[in-house]
Design a protein around this motif. Structure first.
Motif, mmCIF file in Angstrom:
data_model
loop_
_atom_site.group_PDB
_atom_site.id
_atom_site.type_symbol
_atom_site.label_atom_id
_atom_site.label_comp_id
_atom_site.label_asym_id
_atom_site.label_seq_id
_atom_site.Cartn_x
_atom_site.Cartn_y
_atom_site.Cartn_z
ATOM 1 N N GLU A 177 78.361 27.822 24.226
ATOM 2 C CA GLU A 177 77.144 27.997 25.000
ATOM 3 C C GLU A 177 77.078 26.981 26.135
ATOM 4 O OE1 GLU A 177 75.782 28.248 20.536
ATOM 5 O OE2 GLU A 177 77.104 26.965 21.752
ATOM 6 N N SER A 178 76.303 27.316 27.139
ATOM 7 C CA SER A 178 76.054 26.400 28.236
ATOM 8 C C SER A 178 74.742 26.786 28.908
ATOM 9 C CB SER A 178 77.202 26.414 29.250
ATOM 10 O OG SER A 178 77.332 27.687 29.854
ATOM 11 N N GLY A 179 74.240 25.890 29.723
ATOM 12 C CA GLY A 179 73.059 26.174 30.521
ATOM 13 C C GLY A 179 71.785 25.517 30.052
ATOM 14 N N GLY A 180 71.813 24.887 28.903
ATOM 15 C CA GLY A 180 70.624 24.213 28.427
ATOM 16 C C GLY A 180 70.319 22.976 29.243
ATOM 17 N N SER A 209 74.206 30.759 28.919
ATOM 18 C CA SER A 209 75.385 31.603 28.847
ATOM 19 C C SER A 209 76.127 31.334 27.552
ATOM 20 C CB SER A 209 76.330 31.338 30.032
ATOM 21 O OG SER A 209 75.711 31.626 31.264
ATOM 22 N N CYS A 210 76.778 32.359 27.042
ATOM 23 C CA CYS A 210 77.577 32.238 25.833
ATOM 24 C C CYS A 210 78.810 33.107 25.974
ATOM 25 C CB CYS A 210 76.772 32.656 24.603
ATOM 26 S SG CYS A 210 77.747 32.788 23.085
ATOM 27 N N SER A 211 79.964 32.513 25.726
ATOM 28 C CA SER A 211 81.221 33.238 25.807
ATOM 29 C C SER A 211 81.984 33.131 24.495
ATOM 30 C CB SER A 211 82.088 32.700 26.945
ATOM 31 O OG SER A 211 81.480 32.915 28.199
ATOM 32 N N ALA A 212 82.589 34.234 24.094
ATOM 33 C CA ALA A 212 83.409 34.289 22.890
ATOM 34 C C ALA A 212 84.867 34.463 23.271
ATOM 35 C CB ALA A 212 82.960 35.428 21.982
ATOM 36 N N VAL A 234 67.137 23.774 19.878
ATOM 37 C CA VAL A 234 68.555 23.998 20.098
ATOM 38 C C VAL A 234 68.800 25.495 20.025
ATOM 39 C CG1 VAL A 234 70.895 23.620 19.241
ATOM 40 C CG2 VAL A 234 69.232 21.759 19.196
ATOM 41 N N TYR A 235 69.402 26.035 21.051
ATOM 42 C CA TYR A 235 69.663 27.458 21.126
ATOM 43 C C TYR A 235 71.113 27.723 20.758
ATOM 44 C CZ TYR A 235 65.129 28.330 23.175
ATOM 45 O OH TYR A 235 63.764 28.444 23.375
ATOM 46 N N LEU A 236 71.311 28.583 19.773
ATOM 47 C CA LEU A 236 72.626 28.865 19.247
ATOM 48 C C LEU A 236 73.010 30.308 19.510
ATOM 49 C CD1 LEU A 236 70.941 27.149 16.660
ATOM 50 C CD2 LEU A 236 73.363 26.625 16.357
ATOM 51 N N CYS A 237 74.232 30.491 19.941
ATOM 52 C CA CYS A 237 74.759 31.819 20.185
ATOM 53 C C CYS A 237 75.437 32.348 18.931
ATOM 54 C CB CYS A 237 75.752 31.776 21.342
ATOM 55 S SG CYS A 237 76.474 33.377 21.772
ATOM 56 N N ASN A 238 75.182 33.604 18.629
ATOM 57 C CA ASN A 238 75.777 34.266 17.479
ATOM 58 C C ASN A 238 76.592 35.461 17.945
ATOM 59 O OD1 ASN A 238 74.784 36.511 14.934
ATOM 60 N ND2 ASN A 238 76.210 34.810 14.620
ATOM 61 N N VAL A 239 77.798 35.572 17.418
ATOM 62 C CA VAL A 239 78.699 36.669 17.758
ATOM 63 C C VAL A 239 79.081 37.393 16.484
ATOM 64 C CG1 VAL A 239 80.894 37.327 18.789
ATOM 65 C CG2 VAL A 239 79.594 35.420 19.747
ATOM 66 N N LEU A 240 78.883 38.696 16.475
ATOM 67 C CA LEU A 240 79.220 39.535 15.336
ATOM 68 C C LEU A 240 80.390 40.415 15.725
ATOM 69 C CD1 LEU A 240 78.167 40.130 12.430
ATOM 70 C CD2 LEU A 240 76.886 42.034 13.430
ATOM 71 N N THR A 241 81.509 40.263 15.029
ATOM 72 C CA THR A 241 82.709 41.028 15.339
ATOM 73 C C THR A 241 82.925 42.136 14.320
ATOM 74 O OG1 THR A 241 84.177 39.569 14.076
ATOM 75 C CG2 THR A 241 83.777 39.011 16.381
ATOM 76 N N GLY A 242 83.710 43.122 14.715
ATOM 77 C CA GLY A 242 84.010 44.239 13.847
ATOM 78 C C GLY A 242 83.004 45.352 13.981
ATOM 79 N N THR A 243 83.391 46.523 13.498
ATOM 80 C CA THR A 243 82.543 47.707 13.569
ATOM 81 C C THR A 243 82.169 48.244 12.197
ATOM 82 O OG1 THR A 243 84.497 49.136 13.795
ATOM 83 C CG2 THR A 243 83.434 48.371 15.816
ATOM 84 N N SER A 244 82.565 47.562 11.157
ATOM 85 C CA SER A 244 82.259 47.955 9.793
ATOM 86 C C SER A 244 81.708 46.759 9.032
ATOM 87 C CB SER A 244 83.504 48.492 9.084
ATOM 88 O OG SER A 244 83.292 48.639 7.688
ATOM 89 N N ARG A 269 83.279 42.977 9.139
ATOM 90 C CA ARG A 269 82.465 42.233 10.081
ATOM 91 C C ARG A 269 82.475 40.735 9.763
ATOM 92 N NH1 ARG A 269 77.246 45.240 10.230
ATOM 93 N NH2 ARG A 269 78.640 46.756 11.240
ATOM 94 N N ASN A 270 82.473 39.942 10.805
ATOM 95 C CA ASN A 270 82.385 38.498 10.684
ATOM 96 C C ASN A 270 81.377 37.962 11.691
ATOM 97 O OD1 ASN A 270 85.680 38.907 10.007
ATOM 98 N ND2 ASN A 270 84.521 37.557 8.634
ATOM 99 N N SER A 271 80.756 36.874 11.322
ATOM 100 C CA SER A 271 79.751 36.252 12.158
ATOM 101 C C SER A 271 80.207 34.856 12.555
ATOM 102 C CB SER A 271 78.413 36.180 11.416
ATOM 103 O OG SER A 271 77.405 35.616 12.230
ATOM 104 N N TYR A 272 80.028 34.539 13.822
ATOM 105 C CA TYR A 272 80.434 33.249 14.349
ATOM 106 C C TYR A 272 79.295 32.635 15.143
ATOM 107 C CZ TYR A 272 85.016 35.143 13.202
ATOM 108 O OH TYR A 272 86.090 35.714 12.551
ATOM 109 N N TRP A 273 79.215 31.323 15.075
ATOM 110 C CA TRP A 273 78.142 30.585 15.735
ATOM 111 C C TRP A 273 78.701 29.519 16.656
ATOM 112 C CZ3 TRP A 273 72.971 31.731 15.010
ATOM 113 C CH2 TRP A 273 72.672 32.594 13.942
ATOM 114 N N GLY A 274 78.033 29.352 17.778
ATOM 115 C CA GLY A 274 78.325 28.226 18.630
ATOM 116 C C GLY A 274 77.652 26.966 18.113
ATOM 117 N N GLN A 275 77.950 25.857 18.737
ATOM 118 C CA GLN A 275 77.360 24.590 18.318
ATOM 119 C C GLN A 275 75.947 24.392 18.839
ATOM 120 O OE1 GLN A 275 80.181 21.523 19.435
ATOM 121 N NE2 GLN A 275 81.303 21.767 17.512
ATOM 122 N N GLY A 276 75.571 25.164 19.817
ATOM 123 C CA GLY A 276 74.224 25.117 20.333
ATOM 124 C C GLY A 276 74.115 24.351 21.631
#
Length: 120
Positions: free
Chosen positions: A6-9, A21-24, A92-102, A106-113
């Protein structure tokens, strides 16, 4: 591995604006959803906004009408435009990314905030 950054805070005055902004990046086949949560000291982590692969958006009640989420799928990036900021948005704003279509893959990933402080 999957990395979420994440960035922009930063610091903003009440009534001001920030854009997060959040990039995976890393090893994944697809992204089902990307979104933002926030957590302030002594408070439960809460949903801010999320957008799924179909473009469906959902917002937490506290930010509806003030925040806007958008996504650039080609860049695996999600943005959060924060307007009319209030002191209560400090967190603290944290970005969450959910991967997979089932649900089975599926897996969940978090940024550090990235911290956001709204103060006069």
């Amino acid at each position: 591995q999957v990395q979420v950054q994440e960035s922009g805070g930063g610091l903003a005055q009440p009534g001001g604006s920030l854009r997060l902004s959040c990039s995976a990046s890393g090893n994944f086949r697809s992204i089902s959803a990307m979104g933002w949560h926030r957590q302030a000291p002594g408070r439960r982590r809460e949903l801010v906004a999320v957008e799924d692969r179909d473009g469906t958006k959902d917002y937490g009640d506290a930010v509806k009408g003030r925040f806007t989420i958008s996504r650039d799928s080609a860049k695996n990036t999600v943005y959060l435009q924060m307007n009319s900021l209030k002191a209560e948005d400090t967190a603290v704003y944290l970005c969450n990314v959910l991967t997979g279509t089932s649900i089975f893959t599926r897996n969940s990933y978090w940024g550090q905030g990235t911290p956001v402080t709204v103060s006069s």
